[in-house]
Scaffold this active site. Structure first.
Site, PDB file in Angstrom:
ATOM      1  N   HIS A   1      19.005 147.151  30.798  1.00 33.55           N
ATOM      2  CA  HIS A   1      17.666 147.091  30.796  1.00 33.55           C
ATOM      3  C   HIS A   1      17.408 145.527  31.620  1.00 33.55           C
ATOM      4  O   HIS A   1      17.327 144.710  30.935  1.00 33.55           O
ATOM      5  CB  HIS A   1      17.256 147.076  29.251  1.00 33.55           C
ATOM      6  CG  HIS A   1      17.100 148.319  28.485  1.00 33.55           C
ATOM      7  ND1 HIS A   1      16.314 149.269  28.507  1.00 33.55           N
ATOM      8  CD2 HIS A   1      18.619 148.742  28.133  1.00 33.55           C
ATOM      9  CE1 HIS A   1      16.979 150.569  27.928  1.00 33.55           C
ATOM     10  NE2 HIS A   1      18.130 149.998  27.587  1.00 33.55           N
TER      11      HIS A   1
ATOM     12  N   ASP B   1      24.094 147.249  28.284  1.00 34.00           N
ATOM     13  CA  ASP B   1      22.618 147.468  27.795  1.00 34.00           C
ATOM     14  C   ASP B   1      21.905 146.392  27.724  1.00 34.00           C
ATOM     15  O   ASP B   1      20.748 146.330  28.198  1.00 34.00           O
ATOM     16  CB  ASP B   1      22.848 147.760  26.212  1.00 34.00           C
ATOM     17  CG  ASP B   1      21.764 148.491  25.640  1.00 34.00           C
ATOM     18  OD1 ASP B   1      21.023 148.939  26.177  1.00 34.00           O
ATOM     19  OD2 ASP B   1      21.894 148.804  24.377  1.00 34.00           O
TER      20      ASP B   1
ATOM     21  N   GLN C   1      10.075 154.563  26.996  1.00 33.00           N
ATOM     22  CA  GLN C   1      10.605 153.855  25.887  1.00 33.00           C
ATOM     23  C   GLN C   1      10.093 154.117  24.506  1.00 33.00           C
ATOM     24  O   GLN C   1      10.700 153.877  23.518  1.00 33.00           O
ATOM     25  CB  GLN C   1      10.666 152.340  26.111  1.00 33.00           C
ATOM     26  CG  GLN C   1      11.333 151.457  24.910  1.00 33.00           C
ATOM     27  CD  GLN C   1      11.885 150.208  25.580  1.00 33.00           C
ATOM     28  OE1 GLN C   1      11.753 149.972  26.810  1.00 33.00           O
ATOM     29  NE2 GLN C   1      12.475 149.426  25.025  1.00 33.00           N
TER      30      GLN C   1
ATOM     31  N   HIS D   1      18.614 157.772  26.209  1.00 35.90           N
ATOM     32  CA  HIS D   1      18.958 157.291  25.126  1.00 35.90           C
ATOM     33  C   HIS D   1      18.811 158.318  24.150  1.00 35.90           C
ATOM     34  O   HIS D   1      17.887 159.111  23.736  1.00 35.90           O
ATOM     35  CB  HIS D   1      17.828 156.314  24.803  1.00 35.90           C
ATOM     36  CG  HIS D   1      18.037 154.755  25.824  1.00 35.90           C
ATOM     37  ND1 HIS D   1      18.015 154.771  26.855  1.00 35.90           N
ATOM     38  CD2 HIS D   1      18.279 153.669  24.950  1.00 35.90           C
ATOM     39  CE1 HIS D   1      18.034 153.612  27.267  1.00 35.90           C
ATOM     40  NE2 HIS D   1      18.292 152.795  26.369  1.00 35.90           N
TER      41      HIS D   1
ATOM     42  N   TRP E   1      16.475 141.962  22.093  1.00 39.69           N
ATOM     43  CA  TRP E   1      17.461 142.702  21.237  1.00 39.69           C
ATOM     44  C   TRP E   1      18.868 142.107  20.928  1.00 39.69           C
ATOM     45  O   TRP E   1      19.448 142.057  19.961  1.00 39.69           O
ATOM     46  CB  TRP E   1      17.739 144.149  21.733  1.00 39.69           C
ATOM     47  CG  TRP E   1      16.386 145.107  21.633  1.00 39.69           C
ATOM     48  CD1 TRP E   1      16.067 145.654  20.507  1.00 39.69           C
ATOM     49  CD2 TRP E   1      15.507 145.086  22.651  1.00 39.69           C
ATOM     50  NE1 TRP E   1      14.531 146.229  20.955  1.00 39.69           N
ATOM     51  CE2 TRP E   1      14.411 145.918  22.135  1.00 39.69           C
ATOM     52  CE3 TRP E   1      15.371 144.532  23.904  1.00 39.69           C
ATOM     53  CZ2 TRP E   1      13.435 146.195  22.836  1.00 39.69           C
ATOM     54  CZ3 TRP E   1      14.443 145.009  24.679  1.00 39.69           C
ATOM     55  CH2 TRP E   1      13.047 145.923  24.110  1.00 39.69           C
TER      56      TRP E   1
ATOM     57  N   GLU F   1      20.431 157.202  19.135  1.00 34.75           N
ATOM     58  CA  GLU F   1      20.530 155.756  18.739  1.00 34.75           C
ATOM     59  C   GLU F   1      20.070 155.628  17.203  1.00 34.75           C
ATOM     60  O   GLU F   1      19.120 154.895  17.228  1.00 34.75           O
ATOM     61  CB  GLU F   1      20.045 154.737  19.834  1.00 34.75           C
ATOM     62  CG  GLU F   1      20.307 153.263  19.669  1.00 34.75           C
ATOM     63  CD  GLU F   1      19.798 152.450  20.377  1.00 34.75           C
ATOM     64  OE1 GLU F   1      19.050 152.781  21.360  1.00 34.75           O
ATOM     65  OE2 GLU F   1      20.291 151.186  20.649  1.00 34.75           O
TER      66      GLU F   1
ATOM     67  N   HIS G   1      24.803 151.097  32.169  1.00 35.05           N
ATOM     68  CA  HIS G   1      23.643 151.185  30.949  1.00 35.05           C
ATOM     69  C   HIS G   1      23.119 149.839  31.005  1.00 35.05           C
ATOM     70  O   HIS G   1      23.619 149.189  30.277  1.00 35.05           O
ATOM     71  CB  HIS G   1      23.975 151.831  29.825  1.00 35.05           C
ATOM     72  CG  HIS G   1      22.749 152.029  28.773  1.00 35.05           C
ATOM     73  ND1 HIS G   1      21.977 153.336  28.614  1.00 35.05           N
ATOM     74  CD2 HIS G   1      21.748 151.315  28.194  1.00 35.05           C
ATOM     75  CE1 HIS G   1      20.973 153.207  27.666  1.00 35.05           C
ATOM     76  NE2 HIS G   1      20.824 151.912  27.678  1.00 35.05           N
TER      77      HIS G   1
HETATM   78 FE   FE2 Z   1      19.466 150.969  26.084  1.00 31.59          FE
END
Ligand code: FE2
Length: 428
Positions: free
Chosen positions: A62, A312, A155, A213, A318, A216, A60
């Site tokens: 991005h 991730d 997203q 996803h 983030w 979360e 996982h």
């Molecule tokens: Fe993610």
């Protein structure tokens, strides 16, 4: 033979009564794993009792956002909400060239860390599909040495974001591999469930894998994983669907979870936790006690659900840390889930190797004759020591070729009457 790695300790299957093995490689494949190979090779590596494993696999990630930290400004609060706002500010300024450049830089980091397969989500909510084009280009460029699997990720919500489903379909037609989703981000629970049905039916129709996803959130009533498991079962997608994050499960009622986990097992739905991100983003609005937020990893594993750990984020809106090191991910997962027992610790190594490979559906993954010659030599005696030391990747082999080397980690001391160097390993 092209390459022989001698005196290797294997992370997984090991011939009985034989502490080390030689691994023979020819034409990009492992051709022999034996106590002692008498043949010669064009190139040889003496592992000298070091751990040799199939490469790390990140289930996982991005890659469209990676290494963008600080653009256009840093996330001062470190929160999820400021991260989302930042990504919104950055998106209009993204260029394909910059996306490709950052992703290729990250892939270089990955190779040096022995990370040779990555499943990356790619945002499809921008109708230009700039990030999709960029990551498809990256996938082509890294294919000779790294498996990059892409997930079409709406997203901002496949129903909530205008045109997102059409964009997702276009991304799949362009060559993106997996169908993504984000049901907890839709406007209502009902629309979240509807998005899961829609996306799973599309994936079943196209014969594709699904990775959403899912939940979360710290909201114990965010239960889209239940719908994902039920749709997987209904459509016969067993073994091809993963729920990513699943953090609400941390806060769910125990009685409800006692029904949910067997449902996931029955449906063959895999779970992907992201320890570094879950521990930093979840429980953020708690006072004390603060929840950890990571999903119920040991309980899922005990029930027979395939569980992987993902990275991730690395240096994006983030998360401002990370360097592509899946041993750091395993280390954090082990601590957050209190998986310090011997078998549990080994299971954390599996979560960044074989379990993740199963979720991606990688062909020929492993250290056995016939497997693809993708390997990492770690400066550690076993899998647990590798996690403890975040061991140096002494050599990385991709498609039968040595693609990275790193020196062993040693310190030189200047203390009288003491050894002159420090070796952090205990089991060699
Ligand atoms: Fe993610």
């Amino acid at each position: 033979m092209d390459l022989i790695i001698r005196r290797a300790v294997l992370a997984h299957a090991h011939p009985a009564g034989c502490p080390t093995v030689d691994i023979g490689i020819e034409a990009g494949r492992i051709t022999a794993v034996e106590p002692q190979l008498t043949t010669a090779a064009r190139e040889e590596i003496d592992a000298a009792g070091a751990l040799v494993s199939a490469p790390f696999v990140d289930a996982h990630f991005h890659m469209d956002a990676t290494l963008s930290y600080g653009l256009p400004r840093v996330n001062a609060s470190g929160t999820l909400l400021e991260g989302i706002a930042l990504w919104g500010e950055l998106k209009p300024h993204l260029t394909q060239e910059a996306l490709v450049e950052r992703a290729l830089q990250y892939c270089d980091w990955a190779v040096a860390r022995g990370l040779l397969a990555i499943r990356s989500h790619v945002d499809v909510c921008d109708a230009r599909l700039l990030a999709v084009e960029a990551l498809l280009e990256v996938k082509r460029r890294v294919a000779p040495y790294l498996d990059l699997q892409l997930v079409a990720f709406p997203q901002d919500g496949v129903l909530r974001s205008p045109g997102a489903f059409d964009n997702l379909k276009r991304a799949i037609a362009m060559g993106v591999d997996v169908v993504g989703g984000i049901p907890h981000f839709e406007r209502t629970m009902a629309e979240g469930a509807e998005s899961v049905r829609l996306l799973c039916e599309f994936a079943a129709d196209k014969g594709l894998r699904v990775d959403m996803h899912c939940d979360e959130s710290d909201d114990p009533l965010s239960r889209h994983i239940e719908t994902l498991a039920a749709q997987t079962h209904r459509l016969g997608l067993h073994g091809r669907v993963a729920g990513s994050h699943l953090t609400s499960m941390h806060s769910m009622d125990n009685y409800y979870v006692s029904k949910l986990i067997p449902l996931m097992r029955e449906s063959g739905v895999a779970a992907i936790a992201n320890p570094l991100i879950n521990i930093t983003l979840q429980g953020r609005s708690d006072t004390y006690p603060k929840r950890r937020g990571m999903t119920r990893v040991p309980e899922l594993m005990a029930a027979g659900v395939t569980v992987a750990f993902g990275h991730d984020c690395v240096m994006d809106p983030w998360y401002s840390f990370g360097s592509g090191d899946m041993l750091e991910v395993a280390h954090m997962g082990l601590h957050v889930a209190q998986m310090t027992g011997t078998d549990a610790s080994r299971a954390c190594f599996d979560a960044v190797t074989v379990n993740a490979a199963t979720i991606l559906g990688l062909e020929g993954y492993g250290v056995a004759p016939g497997c693809a010659a993708n390997l990492v030599v770690l400066d550690a005696g076993d899998a647990i020591e590798a996690i403890r030391l975040r061991a140096a990747r002494l050599a990385v082999v991709s498609r039968g070729r040595v693609v990275s080397r790193q020196p062993a980690q040693r310190a030189v001391l200047a203390l009288e009457g003491r050894p002159q160097s420090v070796d952090f390993r205990l089991h060699r």
